[in-house]
Design a protein around this motif. Structure first.
Motif, short mmCIF file in Angstrom:
data_model
loop_
_atom_site.label_atom_id
_atom_site.label_comp_id
_atom_site.label_asym_id
_atom_site.label_seq_id
_atom_site.Cartn_x
_atom_site.Cartn_y
_atom_site.Cartn_z
N ILE A 308 0.83 -1.20 0.00
CA ILE A 308 0.00 0.00 0.00
C ILE A 308 0.86 1.25 0.00
CG2 ILE A 308 -1.61 1.34 1.43
CD1 ILE A 308 -2.79 -1.43 2.29
N GLU A 309 1.97 1.23 0.73
CA GLU A 309 2.87 2.39 0.75
C GLU A 309 3.43 2.68 -0.65
OE1 GLU A 309 4.54 1.80 5.34
OE2 GLU A 309 5.77 1.23 3.61
N ILE A 310 3.72 1.63 -1.39
CA ILE A 310 4.26 1.81 -2.74
C ILE A 310 3.17 2.21 -3.73
CG2 ILE A 310 5.35 0.60 -4.69
CD1 ILE A 310 6.91 -1.03 -2.63
N GLU A 311 1.97 1.62 -3.55
CA GLU A 311 0.85 1.90 -4.45
C GLU A 311 -0.39 2.20 -3.61
OE1 GLU A 311 -1.61 -0.18 -8.12
OE2 GLU A 311 0.28 -1.05 -7.45
N PRO A 312 -0.60 3.46 -3.22
CA PRO A 312 -1.70 3.81 -2.31
C PRO A 312 -3.09 3.50 -2.87
CG PRO A 312 -0.07 5.58 -2.41
CD PRO A 312 0.29 4.61 -3.50
N GLY A 313 -3.21 3.34 -4.18
CA GLY A 313 -4.52 3.05 -4.76
C GLY A 313 -4.78 1.58 -4.97
N TYR A 314 -4.05 0.71 -4.28
CA TYR A 314 -4.14 -0.74 -4.48
C TYR A 314 -5.28 -1.30 -3.63
CZ TYR A 314 -2.05 -5.29 -5.68
OH TYR A 314 -1.79 -6.55 -6.18
N ALA A 315 -6.48 -1.38 -4.20
CA ALA A 315 -7.66 -1.81 -3.45
C ALA A 315 -7.51 -3.22 -2.90
CB ALA A 315 -8.89 -1.72 -4.35
N GLU A 316 -6.93 -4.13 -3.70
CA GLU A 316 -6.79 -5.51 -3.24
C GLU A 316 -5.88 -5.62 -2.01
OE1 GLU A 316 -8.03 -8.40 -4.35
OE2 GLU A 316 -9.19 -7.66 -6.05
N ALA A 317 -4.86 -4.76 -1.96
CA ALA A 317 -3.97 -4.81 -0.80
C ALA A 317 -4.70 -4.37 0.46
CB ALA A 317 -2.74 -3.93 -1.05
N TYR A 318 -5.55 -3.34 0.35
CA TYR A 318 -6.37 -2.94 1.50
C TYR A 318 -7.31 -4.07 1.91
CZ TYR A 318 -5.01 2.01 1.32
OH TYR A 318 -4.31 3.20 1.37
N LEU A 319 -7.92 -4.73 0.92
CA LEU A 319 -8.82 -5.84 1.21
C LEU A 319 -8.10 -6.94 1.98
CD1 LEU A 319 -11.45 -7.52 0.72
CD2 LEU A 319 -10.37 -8.30 -1.40
N HIS A 320 -6.93 -7.34 1.49
CA HIS A 320 -6.19 -8.42 2.12
C HIS A 320 -5.68 -8.03 3.51
CE1 HIS A 320 -6.52 -10.34 -1.72
NE2 HIS A 320 -5.77 -11.35 -1.35
N ARG A 321 -5.21 -6.77 3.65
CA ARG A 321 -4.75 -6.35 4.97
C ARG A 321 -5.93 -6.30 5.94
NH1 ARG A 321 -1.62 -0.72 6.10
NH2 ARG A 321 -3.74 0.09 5.86
N GLY A 322 -7.09 -5.89 5.46
CA GLY A 322 -8.28 -5.90 6.32
C GLY A 322 -8.60 -7.30 6.81
N ASN A 330 -7.99 -6.87 15.17
CA ASN A 330 -7.86 -5.42 15.10
C ASN A 330 -9.06 -4.91 14.31
OD1 ASN A 330 -7.23 -2.74 14.71
ND2 ASN A 330 -5.28 -3.12 13.66
N TRP A 331 -10.23 -4.91 14.96
CA TRP A 331 -11.47 -4.63 14.25
C TRP A 331 -11.51 -3.22 13.67
CZ3 TRP A 331 -12.48 -9.36 13.98
CH2 TRP A 331 -12.47 -10.22 15.08
N HIS A 332 -11.03 -2.24 14.43
CA HIS A 332 -11.05 -0.85 13.94
C HIS A 332 -10.14 -0.70 12.72
CE1 HIS A 332 -11.32 3.51 14.00
NE2 HIS A 332 -10.01 3.56 13.94
N GLY A 333 -8.92 -1.25 12.81
CA GLY A 333 -8.01 -1.18 11.67
C GLY A 333 -8.56 -1.91 10.46
N ALA A 334 -9.21 -3.05 10.69
CA ALA A 334 -9.79 -3.81 9.60
C ALA A 334 -10.89 -3.01 8.91
CB ALA A 334 -10.36 -5.13 10.11
N LYS A 335 -11.79 -2.41 9.71
CA LYS A 335 -12.87 -1.62 9.12
C LYS A 335 -12.31 -0.48 8.27
CE LYS A 335 -16.95 1.16 10.09
NZ LYS A 335 -16.45 2.30 9.32
N SER A 336 -11.27 0.18 8.74
CA SER A 336 -10.66 1.27 7.97
C SER A 336 -10.13 0.77 6.63
CB SER A 336 -9.53 1.92 8.78
OG SER A 336 -10.03 2.54 9.95
N ASP A 337 -9.53 -0.43 6.65
CA ASP A 337 -9.02 -0.99 5.40
C ASP A 337 -10.14 -1.33 4.44
OD1 ASP A 337 -6.32 -0.77 5.88
OD2 ASP A 337 -6.09 -2.78 6.68
N PHE A 338 -11.21 -1.92 4.94
CA PHE A 338 -12.33 -2.25 4.06
C PHE A 338 -12.99 -0.99 3.53
CE2 PHE A 338 -12.40 -6.19 6.82
CZ PHE A 338 -11.80 -7.00 5.85
N ASP A 339 -13.08 0.04 4.36
CA ASP A 339 -13.59 1.34 3.88
C ASP A 339 -12.75 1.83 2.70
OD1 ASP A 339 -15.61 1.43 5.77
OD2 ASP A 339 -14.51 2.72 7.15
N ALA A 340 -11.43 1.72 2.84
CA ALA A 340 -10.54 2.20 1.78
C ALA A 340 -10.69 1.36 0.52
CB ALA A 340 -9.08 2.15 2.26
N ALA A 341 -10.81 0.04 0.67
CA ALA A 341 -10.98 -0.83 -0.49
C ALA A 341 -12.26 -0.52 -1.23
CB ALA A 341 -10.96 -2.30 -0.06
N ILE A 342 -13.33 -0.30 -0.48
CA ILE A 342 -14.62 0.01 -1.10
C ILE A 342 -14.60 1.37 -1.78
CG2 ILE A 342 -17.04 0.55 -0.54
CD1 ILE A 342 -16.77 -1.67 1.66
#
Length: 435
Positions: A308-322, A330-342
């Motif tokens: 994600i640091e290298i490619e901030p627009g990488y939706a799949e990486a946010y999905l997988h990290r979530g 880490n429910w709060h961090g996960a929700k933030s990642d899914f928000d970003a992916a969506i």
């Protein structure tokens, strides 16, 4: 909550984004024309696959496919179903297997009908990041999945698989189908999928893996040995390229190892890639998948973060990290990642499932239900979404709604041949009914 229950809640989990893709719409978005008329369905006694019509002389058509689709014929004939739904029989003698263990084969069949022939491209000219489409059959439905070229090797690779593609899934039945450029030229033959762990089943002894991307054989690998398969392509063949070993070579070797289940070996090769090119963001993503398949959740999370640091627009990486953060609670961090992916791609249905899980675990089960509702409204066959929605209703004390959702999930699992998930869901229902 017990670990087993947490694992079952992860659901669609780390699997690649589930998208509702209309093949005709995909074609309309690209310059590709009539590509669907070049793909055939191949049925054998032991399974099914796909193929591409590449030559037509008189009444003889030649189909290029993957050898593993047809190498277990045992002298039995196979069926080729053409785009106009006509069925043709080909005998084992009409099947030619490529030499040197390459996963390629040709089949000839006879017809007086007119079928289009694929134009062969030049895989030496493929660029990383180039948009492509993977085509093949799932069941008897022809599917097109868009993706990009991630890496291409000019070295000898396992069974010829020297082309790595991202996003485009190679699902069962698509082996032997075509990898096409946006202009409709055939640049590769599909055959392998690279998977990621399905965390809905991580509490079982063996990981269940779902496809996330694929490997293909560059078309030039075929053109160089076409004459050995009695296919005359003329004299205008691209010249083979010899080159020093590159980061792409190690990347594809890692993909081949991962596909075989050698995740430690894959990680070692991804490490070699990063020594040569530390800013190759896709490597961190793929290495993260390998770490997750070894259940190294923290290592996977760290790799997805770097991607994600290298490619901030990488939706799949946010999905997988979530998904990793859900596993790590880490429910709060996960929700933030899914928000970003969506936000980056609203069509990633599995991100809504993941967010629904993190919401429910954060005592917002109604918000979770809203996310599961969204998935189900788009995909009535999403068994995992029904399962998780049932759990959310259970947390809210709505037992009737819980049983209804579990029952629907069980029926879908049964229809989809997911016996283990079916039996586990039935046990949940029985436990609720017994009170």
């Amino acid at each position: 909550m017990q670990k087993q229950v947490i694992a079952s809640l992860i659901g669609i989990g780390i699997a690649t984004s589930i998208r509702s893709i209309d093949p005709i719409r995909v074609l309309a978005l690209s310059p590709t024309a009539n590509t669907t008329d070049k793909i055939v369905f191949i049925k054998t006694q032991s399974g099914q696959g796909s193929g591409v019509i590449i030559k037509h002389v008189g009444e003889t058509y030649t189909v290029l496919t993957a050898a593993h689709v047809v190498n277990d014929l045992k002298n039995a004939p196979l069926e080729i179903i053409t785009p106009d739904r006509q069925e043709y029989t080909a005998n084992a003698s009409e099947v030619k297997i490529a030499p040197d263990a390459l996963d390629l084969a040709t089949i000839t069949f006879q017809s007086q009908q007119h079928y289009l022939v694929a134009e062969l491209g030049d895989s030496n000219t493929i660029d990383k990041g180039q948009p492509i489409f993977a085509a093949g059959f799932q069941g008897k439905s022809l599917k097109f999945y868009p993706g990009t070229v991630v890496a291409i090797s000019h070295q000898s690779q396992d069974r010829g698989y020297g082309l790595a593609i991202g996003t485009a899934e190679i699902l069962p039945g698509m082996s032997g189908g075509g990898l096409f450029s946006q202009t409709g030229t055939l640049i590769g033959i599909n055959g392998k999928s690279i998977g990621t762990i399905d965390t809905a089943n991580q509490h079982h002894r063996q990981n269940r893996v779902k496809p996330v991307s694929g490997l293909a054989i560059p078309i030039n690998t075929f053109t160089q040995i076409a004459s050995q398969l009695n296919v005359d392509l003329g004299d205008n063949l691209p010249l083979p390229i010899s080159s020093a070993i590159t980061a792409d070579d190690f990347f594809i070797t890692a993909g081949n190892k991962s596909q075989k289940g050698d995740y430690h070996g894959a990680i070692a090769d991804y490490d070699r890639v990063l020594v040569m090119n530390p800013h190759f963001g896709e490597v961190y993503f793929r290495r993260g998948i390998a770490h997750s398949l070894l259940k190294n959740w923290q290592g996977a999370e760290a790799d997805y973060t770097r991607a994600i640091e290298i490619e901030p627009g990488y939706a799949e990486a946010y999905l997988h990290r979530g998904n990793m953060r859900n596993i790590l609670r880490n429910w709060h961090g996960a929700k933030s990642d899914f928000d970003a992916a969506i936000a980056l791609d609203p069509n990633i249905l599995s991100a809504y499932v993941g967010r629904g899980i993190s919401r429910c675990e954060s005592n917002d089960c109604q918000g979770g239900i809203n996310d599961f509702d969204r998935v189900i409204s788009r995909d009535r066959s999403a068994a995992d979404a029904y399962l998780h929605r049932g759990f959310a209703y259970h947390r809210l004390g709505a037992i009737r709604a819980t049983i209804d959702n579990y029952t629907t999930a069980a029926d879908l699992y049964r229809q989809q041949g997911k016996d283990r998930e079916y039996l586990e869901t039935v046990q949940k229902i029985k436990k609720l009914v017994r009170g």
